[in-house]
Design a protein around this motif. Structure first.
Motif, PDB file in Angstrom:
ATOM      1  N   LYS A 112       0.801  -1.220   0.000  1.00 22.12           N
ATOM      2  CA  LYS A 112       0.000   0.000   0.000  1.00 22.12           C
ATOM      3  C   LYS A 112       0.837   1.276   0.000  1.00 22.12           C
ATOM      4  CE  LYS A 112      -3.996  -2.133   2.263  1.00 22.12           C
ATOM      5  NZ  LYS A 112      -4.970  -2.069   3.398  1.00 22.12           N
ATOM      6  N   LEU A 113       2.138   1.137  -0.220  1.00 18.55           N
ATOM      7  CA  LEU A 113       3.016   2.304  -0.250  1.00 18.55           C
ATOM      8  C   LEU A 113       3.708   2.378  -1.608  1.00 18.55           C
ATOM      9  CD1 LEU A 113       4.797   2.443   3.242  1.00 18.55           C
ATOM     10  CD2 LEU A 113       3.202   4.114   2.287  1.00 18.55           C
ATOM     11  N   THR A 114       3.084   3.086  -2.531  1.00 19.95           N
ATOM     12  CA  THR A 114       3.624   3.269  -3.876  1.00 19.95           C
ATOM     13  C   THR A 114       3.895   4.744  -4.113  1.00 19.95           C
ATOM     14  OG1 THR A 114       2.398   1.366  -4.717  1.00 19.95           O
ATOM     15  CG2 THR A 114       3.186   2.942  -6.336  1.00 19.95           C
ATOM     16  N   SER A 115       5.018   5.030  -4.734  1.00 20.66           N
ATOM     17  CA  SER A 115       5.377   6.437  -4.973  1.00 20.66           C
ATOM     18  C   SER A 115       6.020   6.572  -6.339  1.00 20.66           C
ATOM     19  CB  SER A 115       6.346   6.922  -3.893  1.00 20.66           C
ATOM     20  OG  SER A 115       7.596   6.256  -4.010  1.00 20.66           O
ATOM     21  N   PRO A 116       6.097   7.816  -6.853  1.00 18.37           N
ATOM     22  CA  PRO A 116       6.844   8.050  -8.095  1.00 18.37           C
ATOM     23  C   PRO A 116       8.325   7.711  -7.913  1.00 18.37           C
ATOM     24  CG  PRO A 116       5.440   9.925  -7.554  1.00 18.37           C
ATOM     25  CD  PRO A 116       5.468   9.041  -6.341  1.00 18.37           C
ATOM     26  N   THR A 117       9.046   7.672  -9.009  1.00 15.49           N
ATOM     27  CA  THR A 117      10.500   7.495  -8.955  1.00 15.49           C
ATOM     28  C   THR A 117      11.212   8.818  -9.219  1.00 15.49           C
ATOM     29  OG1 THR A 117      10.417   6.787 -11.277  1.00 15.49           O
ATOM     30  CG2 THR A 117      10.478   5.062  -9.592  1.00 15.49           C
ATOM     31  N   SER A 118      10.489   9.917  -9.221  1.00 19.02           N
ATOM     32  CA  SER A 118      11.069  11.236  -9.475  1.00 19.02           C
ATOM     33  C   SER A 118      12.059  11.603  -8.375  1.00 19.02           C
ATOM     34  CB  SER A 118       9.968  12.289  -9.531  1.00 19.02           C
ATOM     35  OG  SER A 118       8.935  11.899 -10.415  1.00 19.02           O
ATOM     36  N   LEU A 119      13.155  12.258  -8.773  1.00 17.62           N
ATOM     37  CA  LEU A 119      14.169  12.730  -7.833  1.00 17.62           C
ATOM     38  C   LEU A 119      14.199  14.257  -7.823  1.00 17.62           C
ATOM     39  CD1 LEU A 119      17.194  10.390  -8.713  1.00 17.62           C
ATOM     40  CD2 LEU A 119      15.495  10.067  -6.901  1.00 17.62           C
ATOM     41  N   TYR A 120      14.440  14.823  -6.635  1.00 18.69           N
ATOM     42  CA  TYR A 120      14.734  16.246  -6.490  1.00 18.69           C
ATOM     43  C   TYR A 120      16.189  16.341  -6.015  1.00 18.69           C
ATOM     44  CZ  TYR A 120       9.726  17.583  -6.508  1.00 18.69           C
ATOM     45  OH  TYR A 120       8.407  17.797  -6.848  1.00 18.69           O
ATOM     46  N   SER A 121      17.019  17.073  -6.735  1.00 17.98           N
ATOM     47  CA  SER A 121      18.415  17.241  -6.312  1.00 17.98           C
ATOM     48  C   SER A 121      18.786  18.713  -6.295  1.00 17.98           C
ATOM     49  CB  SER A 121      19.365  16.461  -7.231  1.00 17.98           C
ATOM     50  OG  SER A 121      19.417  17.039  -8.515  1.00 17.98           O
ATOM     51  N   LEU A 122      19.678  19.058  -5.370  1.00 15.84           N
ATOM     52  CA  LEU A 122      20.107  20.444  -5.194  1.00 15.84           C
ATOM     53  C   LEU A 122      21.608  20.465  -4.964  1.00 15.84           C
ATOM     54  CD1 LEU A 122      19.313  23.445  -4.868  1.00 15.84           C
ATOM     55  CD2 LEU A 122      19.047  23.003  -2.420  1.00 15.84           C
ATOM     56  N   VAL A 123      22.338  21.056  -5.906  1.00 17.07           N
ATOM     57  CA  VAL A 123      23.783  21.225  -5.782  1.00 17.07           C
ATOM     58  C   VAL A 123      24.036  22.660  -5.339  1.00 17.07           C
ATOM     59  CG1 VAL A 123      26.006  21.159  -6.961  1.00 17.07           C
ATOM     60  CG2 VAL A 123      24.205  19.547  -7.610  1.00 17.07           C
ATOM     61  N   ILE A 124      24.711  22.815  -4.213  1.00 19.79           N
ATOM     62  CA  ILE A 124      25.007  24.149  -3.688  1.00 19.79           C
ATOM     63  C   ILE A 124      26.433  24.492  -4.101  1.00 19.79           C
ATOM     64  CG2 ILE A 124      25.149  25.567  -1.598  1.00 19.79           C
ATOM     65  CD1 ILE A 124      23.199  23.399  -0.365  1.00 19.79           C
ATOM     66  N   ALA A 125      26.555  25.357  -5.081  1.00 19.59           N
ATOM     67  CA  ALA A 125      27.861  25.681  -5.652  1.00 19.59           C
ATOM     68  C   ALA A 125      27.776  27.032  -6.320  1.00 19.59           C
ATOM     69  CB  ALA A 125      28.290  24.622  -6.665  1.00 19.59           C
ATOM     70  N   ARG A 126      28.916  27.654  -6.469  1.00 23.59           N
ATOM     71  CA  ARG A 126      28.902  28.973  -7.082  1.00 23.59           C
ATOM     72  C   ARG A 126      28.736  28.872  -8.591  1.00 23.59           C
ATOM     73  NH1 ARG A 126      35.122  30.852  -5.820  1.00 23.59           N
ATOM     74  NH2 ARG A 126      36.230  29.302  -7.081  1.00 23.59           N
ATOM     75  N   SER A 127      28.381  29.999  -9.191  1.00 26.56           N
ATOM     76  CA  SER A 127      28.168  30.050 -10.631  1.00 26.56           C
ATOM     77  C   SER A 127      29.460  29.705 -11.367  1.00 26.56           C
ATOM     78  CB  SER A 127      27.696  31.447 -11.025  1.00 26.56           C
ATOM     79  OG  SER A 127      27.459  31.530 -12.401  1.00 26.56           O
ATOM     80  N   GLY A 128      29.321  29.084 -12.528  1.00 24.86           N
ATOM     81  CA  GLY A 128      30.498  28.779 -13.337  1.00 24.86           C
ATOM     82  C   GLY A 128      31.076  27.403 -13.106  1.00 24.86           C
ATOM     83  N   GLU A 129      30.352  26.528 -12.393  1.00 23.30           N
ATOM     84  CA  GLU A 129      30.874  25.179 -12.140  1.00 23.30           C
ATOM     85  C   GLU A 129      30.537  24.210 -13.278  1.00 23.30           C
ATOM     86  OE1 GLU A 129      32.914  24.377  -9.977  1.00 23.30           O
ATOM     87  OE2 GLU A 129      32.745  25.783  -8.305  1.00 23.30           O
ATOM     88  N   ARG A 130      29.920  24.720 -14.361  1.00 23.13           N
ATOM     89  CA  ARG A 130      29.687  23.974 -15.596  1.00 23.13           C
ATOM     90  C   ARG A 130      28.533  22.973 -15.516  1.00 23.13           C
ATOM     91  NH1 ARG A 130      36.097  23.188 -17.369  1.00 23.13           N
ATOM     92  NH2 ARG A 130      36.428  25.395 -17.859  1.00 23.13           N
ATOM     93  N   LYS A 131      27.555  23.244 -14.666  1.00 21.07           N
ATOM     94  CA  LYS A 131      26.389  22.360 -14.618  1.00 21.07           C
ATOM     95  C   LYS A 131      25.597  22.421 -15.917  1.00 21.07           C
ATOM     96  CE  LYS A 131      22.412  20.950 -11.849  1.00 21.07           C
ATOM     97  NZ  LYS A 131      21.442  20.810 -12.930  1.00 21.07           N
ATOM     98  N   THR A 132      25.480  23.621 -16.501  1.00 19.85           N
ATOM     99  CA  THR A 132      24.730  23.747 -17.752  1.00 19.85           C
ATOM    100  C   THR A 132      25.333  22.857 -18.831  1.00 19.85           C
ATOM    101  OG1 THR A 132      24.073  26.012 -17.227  1.00 19.85           O
ATOM    102  CG2 THR A 132      23.958  25.350 -19.531  1.00 19.85           C
ATOM    103  N   SER A 133      26.646  22.842 -18.940  1.00 22.77           N
ATOM    104  CA  SER A 133      27.312  22.006 -19.937  1.00 22.77           C
ATOM    105  C   SER A 133      27.079  20.530 -19.658  1.00 22.77           C
ATOM    106  CB  SER A 133      28.815  22.310 -19.969  1.00 22.77           C
ATOM    107  OG  SER A 133      29.056  23.651 -20.341  1.00 22.77           O
TER     108      SER A 133
END
Length: 535
Positions: A112-133
């Motif tokens: 009776k315990l079913t949930s999505p498999t969606s993940l929420y993630s948060l990286v705390i880092a300054r701009s320019g660490e190349r996450k967009t790339s």
């Protein structure tokens, strides 16, 4: 000669540019530094080991070996070129995995315990660490899939547009007929009622617009996101390397934050959400799935917490995130030519492409009905052991007591990640022990990171000043290859510009054997423990 760009936008020789930033050092001061450095190097062994600034959880290396082989190899390959922090690259990979997969599978922790498999993630880092790339590379299969879907529905959109205009014309014609009948003196009641009934039937027969596949959001308000999930494509991801715009948006203002945090929480849970609006039609989000993969600068998140911290923690918003606070790699990323091929990343994206090629399991009303991944009895026993161990650690006196909100969601995240790993590696079969163990290692690593981060959020102002000063002194000593910095120079150019606060911080650093204050000369000299500089 190579030129730089000054603050006023004009080309300036490098010597002129740097001269304005670094004060000149006299010949006498240069000789003092040379003598001091020689003395310090010779006497380094006489210094005690510097004490840490605070006794807190230490940063541990990201457990990259816990990732399944295909994902691990892709992360290592991306790191070799981008030279970004490994946790940031892994967050990009897991965000892509979650977004591609969440519409296809849910996970059952028990009957009776079913949930999505969606993940929420948060990286705390300054701009320019190349996450967009990194996001761009790991999301390639998803971007390609969206473009393919758009091509497929183009003829349907053309047909719908024509059908919709014809329908509107019929509606206008019936409305005009009803108006004319209502004004006609000889109008029969039956004729008017028939026209009204025809209008009702026609209204119900409005042509359905094909779902336009919008899956990736970089800048959003929770209300717009919710509306699009309710009326459009039912699986989406918020993927942003500048999440300060998310945390600082008007959707996070004091008048709307509680409502919007609740919306994002409910989407993580996979719950149906009714959104009532005053100025436009209300709507219900049903069966939608949402992945969140964000990078935010610590200053922006700290500001958000100063304003909304109690709501964000109390509502369970932050508890759903896999948090990481990786050390920056900026300053060490020497130039590399991009490789001609990306075999590991290509293999990763090929598997995502195969997942995406399966039609989403949807009802006629475009409600998702994902396949439910389950644990065999022996693997469920291991998951229960993880659950119980975490539960004991978040009680009074437990290691996780101060982040009990985060810990309370950890077992759920382990189940989600285990299902994602297994589906990626083995398809829709019962979740194996290996994938569960891998997921547990990664989620527990994120718990340690969350503990480190929230310890830092609770840091008093004087401790923040102390850390900034310590970092500035060590950085300046390394950059200028000196062990001595005049105190008045630190007051003028360092992070603490009030004399009393600077004296207090320096005294504390001296008590921790990180510096010594030399008062023998005409000016106070701050001498940095050579074991901290190592040049």
């Amino acid at each position: 000669m190579t030129y730089g760009i000054s603050q006023n936008g004009q080309d300036t020789p490098p010597s002129q540019e740097f001269a304005t930033a670094i004060p000149a050092i006299s010949a006498k001061e240069q000789m003092e530094q040379i003598t001091l450095n020689s003395t310090m190097i010779a006497g380094a062994d006489l210094w005690p080991d510097p004490q840490p600034l605070e006794n807190r959880e230490t940063s541990e290396a990201y457990p990259v070996n816990a990732l399944p082989e295909t994902i691990r190899n892709a992360v290592i390959e991306a790191q070799a070129f981008y030279q970004a922090p490994v946790p940031l690259i892994a967050a990009s990979a897991l965000g892509a995995l979650s977004l591609a997969t969440q519409g296809h599978i849910d996970v059952a922790r028990s009957e009776k315990l079913t949930s999505p498999t969606s993940l929420y993630s948060l990286v705390i880092a300054r701009s320019g660490e190349r996450k967009t790339s990194c996001d761009r590379h790991f999301m390639k299969a998803i971007h390609d899939h969206i473009q393919e879907l758009k091509k497929q529905i183009e003829p349907e959109l053309v047909k719908w547009s024509a059908d919709y205009r014809a329908w509107k014309a019929e509606i206008s014609g019936l409305e005009a007929r009803i108006t004319a009948l209502s004004k006609a003196p000889q109008c029969k009641p039956d004729d008017l009622e028939k026209a009204k009934n025809d209008l009702r039937v026609l209204e119900a027969a409005a042509p359905a617009k094909p779902l336009e596949p919008r899956m990736i959001y970089t800048d959003f308000t929770p209300e717009i996101l919710g509306f699009n999930l309710a009326t459009g494509y039912p699986t989406a991801g918020v993927i942003s390397s500048e999440a300060g715009t998310v945390f600082g948006s008007h959707g996070m203002g004091k008048d709307s934050i509680m409502r919007n945090l609740a919306l994002i929480n409910q989407l993580w849970d996979g719950a149906d959400v009714r959104v009532d609006r005053r100025t436009s039609d209300s709507f219900t989000i049903s069966g939608a799935r949402l992945t969140v993969s964000l990078q935010v600068q610590q200053e922006a998140l700290r500001e958000f917490y100063e304003k909304n911290g109690e709501l964000a923690r109390g509502s369970g918003f932050m508890a759903r995130f896999l948090i990481s606070v990786p050390p920056s790699t900026q300053g060490t990323r020497l130039f590399k030519d991009e490789p001609d091929t990306w075999p590991a990343l290509s293999k990763f994206n090929d598997r995502l492409k195969a997942i995406l090629s399966d039609a989403l399991p949807m009802t006629e009303k475009c409600r998702l009905e994902p396949c439910v991944m389950t644990f065999p009895p022996e693997v469920k026993t291991l998951w229960v052991d993880q659950y119980n161990a975490i539960e004991k650690a978040l009680g009074n006196g437990g290691k996780l007591e101060d982040i009990n909100d985060m810990a309370s969601k950890a077992a759920d995240n382990i189940a989600r990640l285990a299902a994602l790993f297994h589906y990626f590696e083995h398809g829709k079969t019962p979740i194996c022990e290996d994938c569960l163990n891998r997921a547990a290692v990664i989620v527990l690593w994120h718990l340690n990171e969350a503990k480190r981060f929230f310890d830092d959020i609770a840091t008093p102002p004087e401790q923040i000043r102390l850390k900034k000063l310590d970092s500035w002194l060590i950085g300046k000593a390394r950059n200028e290859r000196t062990h001595g910095i005049r105190q008045n120079h630190a007051l003028q150019y360092g992070p603490i510009r009030k004399s009393g606060q600077l004296n207090e911080a320096l005294e504390t650093l001296q008590e921790l054997d990180r510096i010594r204050i030399d008062r023998s000369g005409s000016a106070r000299l701050v001498i940095i423990n050579p074991k901290l500089t190592m040049f």
